[in-house]
Enzyme design. Structure first.
Site, PDB file in Angstrom:
ATOM      1  N   HIS A  86     -10.143   3.472   7.894  1.00 50.50           N
ATOM      2  CA  HIS A  86     -10.715   2.207   7.415  1.00 50.50           C
ATOM      3  C   HIS A  86     -12.148   2.014   7.910  1.00 50.50           C
ATOM      4  O   HIS A  86     -12.970   1.409   7.226  1.00 50.50           O
ATOM      5  CB  HIS A  86      -9.858   1.021   7.885  1.00 50.50           C
ATOM      6  CG  HIS A  86      -8.649   0.791   7.045  1.00 50.50           C
ATOM      7  ND1 HIS A  86      -7.450   1.437   7.265  1.00 50.50           N
ATOM      8  CD2 HIS A  86      -8.439  -0.010   5.963  1.00 50.50           C
ATOM      9  CE1 HIS A  86      -6.561   1.030   6.372  1.00 50.50           C
ATOM     10  NE2 HIS A  86      -7.129   0.157   5.572  1.00 50.50           N
ATOM     11  N   ASN A 126       0.845  -1.202   0.000  1.00 56.55           N
ATOM     12  CA  ASN A 126       0.000   0.000   0.000  1.00 56.55           C
ATOM     13  C   ASN A 126       0.883   1.255   0.000  1.00 56.55           C
ATOM     14  O   ASN A 126       0.706   2.171   0.819  1.00 56.55           O
ATOM     15  CB  ASN A 126      -0.922  -0.013   1.220  1.00 56.55           C
ATOM     16  CG  ASN A 126      -2.195   0.786   0.982  1.00 56.55           C
ATOM     17  OD1 ASN A 126      -2.362   1.417  -0.063  1.00 56.55           O
ATOM     18  ND2 ASN A 126      -3.089   0.795   1.959  1.00 56.55           N
TER      19      ASN A 126
END
Length: 375
Positions: free
Chosen positions: A260, A224
């Site tokens: 998230h 990521n």
């Protein structure tokens, strides 16, 4: 900033209203969290454009916007098809260069091979994930009940397989996204030493480095990538006023967890990452003086260095697999049940190392001072 605050609140409200499933689901909040991060960075870049140049670091200087983009430019950047669903994150400056044709030099070298390679890798990882999750569904094989129902070596294998299947979905999606950006030109990253164009400018994962990582820092740096770079530039570095690197790192990871969603599993996952990174820093400070010499010698030391490398690789694999358990299970009770079935092993070891290391270091230095006095 106020408008971006409203956007973040809208995302938070969406998380709160849609947080009804017991496992990770893809809905409109998935794309909106990517958009929120992009626009938050965009606001910082506009703000940096009005700050004194002397107060900016190298990255802030490269991304600053002295002139606020028009509404059309902003919408184009926010909803660019190569990054509005699953990322990657990239600056407006880079996107604007691509749109104006200033990013890729003319004549343009072919990007077909690089783009097709990314797409094929993406489909390959998605197929692998689907096949693996058919036999090792992460939401099932990572539960406390599943872990307790298997003998010790087998339950660890189940957790690792669950991690591999779950993780491979991300790798597949990111490689597909990278392929799109290679074809549009956004992935252009200059020329190599042979004058051949590189197309890895917005790559979100380096597969080989990730899979062979022998330390968590290497793992994080190759996973990521663009989101981690975003976090470093817009959150971590802007917390320098705290005067404490560990505090800045912890707050950055808390931000990442909240980005998230609001499930407890996200916070448990990223708190475990914080502990593990602290543990690794302490362990490497103790081990490096010993192990570095092994890699320079031959004979038995060559075997020792190879065994040490394998242990480090296995340690990263097991640590990341353990850390992903709460990320998969999300709710508090299933997370704690599964982690307790694994005896909170990774967390306990990490805390023990972090607490014991400065104490042992102090005793070691004390002993050294005494030896010097005797001399």
């Amino acid at each position: 900033y106020k408008r971006q605050g409203i956007n973040a609140e809208y995302m938070g409200g969406g998380y709160f209203l849609t947080a009804t499933a017991d496992e990770y689901v893809i809905d409109w909040t998935t794309a909106h969290c990517v958009l929120t991060l992009r626009l938050l960075g965009f606001c910082f870049d506009v703000s940096d454009g009005h700050r004194a140049v002397e107060s900016l670091d190298k990255t802030q200087m490269a991304h600053r916007l002295a002139k606020t983009p028009s509404l059309l430019e902003t919408f184009s950047y926010a909803y660019y098809f190569g990054g509005c669903f699953v990322g990657p994150q990239f600056s407006f400056v880079l996107y604007d260069m691509m749109v104006r044709g200033a990013l890729v030099p003319i004549p343009r070298q072919s990007c077909t091979r690089a783009g097709v390679s990314c797409v094929l890798q993406g489909f390959g990882f998605l197929a692998f994930a689907q096949a693996l999750m058919t036999f090792f569904p992460p939401a099932e094989c990572m539960t406390g009940e599943a872990i307790r129902s298997n003998p010790f070596p087998l339950n660890i294998l189940y957790v690792v397989m669950g991690y591999k299947g779950f993780f491979s979905r991300y790798l597949g999606i990111w490689k597909l996204g990278e392929g799109v950006n290679v074809f549009t030109g956004l992935g252009y990253n200059g020329l190599d030493e042979n004058g051949v164009a590189k197309w890895d400018g917005v790559t979100n994962v380096r597969i080989w480095e990730l899979e062979t990582a022998t330390c968590l820092n290497t793992f994080v740096l190759n996973f990521n990538i663009n989101t981690n770079n975003w976090l470093k530039s817009y959150v971590f570095k802007r917390l320098r006023f705290l005067g404490n690197k560990s505090a800045s790192q912890l707050l950055s990871l808390i931000f990442l967890a909240a980005w998230h969603g609001f499930y407890p599993g996200y916070f448990l996952c990223f708190f475990s990452e914080f502990l593990d990174m602290q543990m690794e820093t302490e362990l490497r400070s103790w081990m490096r003086p010993i192990t570095d010499s092994w890699f320079k010698k031959g004979g038995i030391f060559k075997v020792l260095s190879a065994f040490y490398t394998f242990l480090c690789w296995a340690g990263v694999l097991l640590t990341v697999s353990y850390g992903l358990v709460p990320f998969v299970l999300l709710e508090w009770e299933p997370c704690i049940d599964a982690m307790s079935s694994l005896y909170f092993s990774s967390n306990i070891i990490a805390i023990a190392v972090v607490v014991a290391s400065p104490i042992l270091q102090g005793l070691f230095l004390k002993k050294k001072r005494k030896e010097k006095k005797v001399e």
